[in-house]
Write a protein that holds these residues in place. Structure first.
Motif, PDB file in Angstrom:
ATOM      1  N   GLN A 111       0.822  -1.205   0.000  1.00  0.00           N
ATOM      2  CA  GLN A 111       0.000   0.000   0.000  1.00  0.00           C
ATOM      3  C   GLN A 111       0.858   1.259   0.000  1.00  0.00           C
ATOM      4  OE1 GLN A 111      -3.393   0.233  -0.377  1.00  0.00           O
ATOM      5  NE2 GLN A 111      -3.105  -1.941  -0.831  1.00  0.00           N
ATOM      6  N   LYS A 143      -7.209   2.895   3.307  1.00  0.00           N
ATOM      7  CA  LYS A 143      -6.774   1.511   3.507  1.00  0.00           C
ATOM      8  C   LYS A 143      -5.520   1.450   4.367  1.00  0.00           C
ATOM      9  CE  LYS A 143      -6.287  -2.892   1.109  1.00  0.00           C
ATOM     10  NZ  LYS A 143      -6.427  -3.593  -0.188  1.00  0.00           N
ATOM     11  N   MET A 157      -5.146  -0.393   7.983  1.00  0.00           N
ATOM     12  CA  MET A 157      -4.088  -1.363   8.265  1.00  0.00           C
ATOM     13  C   MET A 157      -3.303  -0.972   9.511  1.00  0.00           C
ATOM     14  SD  MET A 157      -2.382  -2.452   4.638  1.00  0.00           S
ATOM     15  CE  MET A 157      -3.083  -3.783   3.654  1.00  0.00           C
TER      16      MET A 157
END
Length: 279
Positions: A159, A169, A173
Motif C-alpha cells: 500500500q 486503507k 491497516m
C-alpha cells in the motif's frame, strides 16, 4: 571470487531496497553525508521481499549489488530490513572488501527506551521469521528486561508503494496492526521496515486515538547513516566538499521509472534522473 577493486572517494554510494522504503534511509544519508554521490535502486519489479523466500531475496540482493558495483559503487547500504535479515551475510561473503551497511529493527535502542519493558515490533513477516532477527531478539532479551511483541504488517508495504500515504486503507491497516500491540501494553514501537517511517503520521494518529501518544517510535535510519559515515572514514572513502562538483543522485528501478520519480518527488521533494534496470 568476484571481489571488487577498491573504489576512490569520488565514486558513489549504492543504496537499495525492494521498493521506495529505502528512501527513508536515503534521506538520512543525504543529511549526514551531503557531499556524497548516491545511486538508489528500487527493486519494485520484484517487490515485496517480505513475502518471498529467503533464497529469492538472496538472489535479488546479489544481483542488485552486482549492478550497483558495475555503476561504480564504493559502498553499499542495504536499505531494507528484509534483505538485511535474509541476504546481507551472502553479500558480505561474495564482496568481502566492500563496505556494507544493513538495517535491522531497532531492538537495542527500543530496549533502552522502554519504560515498562514491553516493546512492539512492526515488521514484514519475512523479517520476523529470519534467523538474524530471532538471534538479535534472543540476545537483547537475555541482557535486558525487554519483552518484544511481534506484529507482521502483511500488505502494508504494498500500500505504501502505491504512493497515497493518506489512503483510508493504510489507516485501516495501521489500526489493525498497531492496536493489538497497544492492547498488550507496548510503550515503545519499533518501525521494523524502511517503508514505515513514511506512514509515521498515520501511526501517530492511531496512538492518539487510543490515548497512547506517549508511545516512543524507533526509526534506525539515522543510525544507519552514522555507521556508513564511520565505515567511509575508516576506509578513506569520504568524498570532500567540491563546490564546483556538487553531489549527484541517480535512481534505478526494475519497475516503471515514472513511479520511482513520483516517489522521489512526493517523499523527498527531489527530482533525480531515473532509469530502468533490466536485471
Amino acid at each position: 571470487m568476484n571481489v571488487p577493486r577498491p573504489q576512490p572517494a569520488e565514486c558513489p554510494i549504492g543504496v537499495f531496497d525492494s521498493g521506495v522504503g529505502g528512501l527513508s534511509v536515503l534521506r538520512h544519508i543525504r543529511a549526514q553525508l551531503p557531499h556524497e554521490h548516491l545511486l538508489y535502486f528500487a527493486d519494485s519489479g520484484h517487490a515485496p521481499y517480505g513475502e518471498k523466500t529467503e533464497e529469492f531475496v538472496v538472489e535479488r540482493a546479489l544481483a542488485v549489488t552486482a549492478f550497483l558495483l558495475d555503476h561504480g559503487a564504493k559502498a553499499l547500504v542495504v536499505a531494507c530490513n528484509t534483505a538485511t535479515v535474509a541476504a546481507i551475510k551472502a553479500v558480505r561473503a561474495r564482496y568481502p572488501e566492500l563496505p556494507v551497511v544493513g538495517v535491522e529493527p531497532g531492538l537495542k535502542p527500543a530496549a533502552a527506551a522502554t519504560r515498562n519493558g514491553k516493546v512492539g515490533v512492526l515488521a514484514t513477516a519475512r523479517t520476523l521469521k529470519g534467523d538474524k532477527f530471532l538471534q538479535l531478539r534472543e540476545q537483547i532479551s537475555a541482557t535486558t528486561h525487554a519483552e518484544f511483541l511481534l506484529q507482521a504488517a502483511v500488505g502494508l508495504v504494498d500500500q505504501i508503494e502505491l504512493g497515497d500515504l493518506q489512503a483510508p486503507k493504510i489507516g485501516a491497516m495501521l489500526e489493525q496492526y498497531v492496536a493489538p500491540l497497544l492492547a498488550q501494553g507496548a510503550d515503545t514501537l519499533v518501525l521494523g521496515c524502511t517503508h514505515y517511517p513514511f506512514v509515521r503520521d498515520g501511526i501517530e494518529q492511531v496512538l492518539a486515538a487510543h490515548d497512547r501518544a506517549d508511545v516512543v517510535l524507533i526509526d534506525t535510519g539515522d543510525a544507519v547513516a552514522r555507521q556508513l559515515g564511520r565505515l567511509l572514514d575508516t576506509g578513506a572513502l569520504l568524498r570532500a566538499a567540491a563546490p564546483d562538483a556538487p553531489a549527484t543522485l541517480r535512481g534505478f528501478t526494475t519497475a516503471r521509472p515514472a513511479a520511482l520519480s513520483a516517489a522521489f518527488l512526493a517523499l523527498l521533494d527531489l527530482d533525480p534522473v531515473v532509469a530502468a534496470a533490466d536485471i
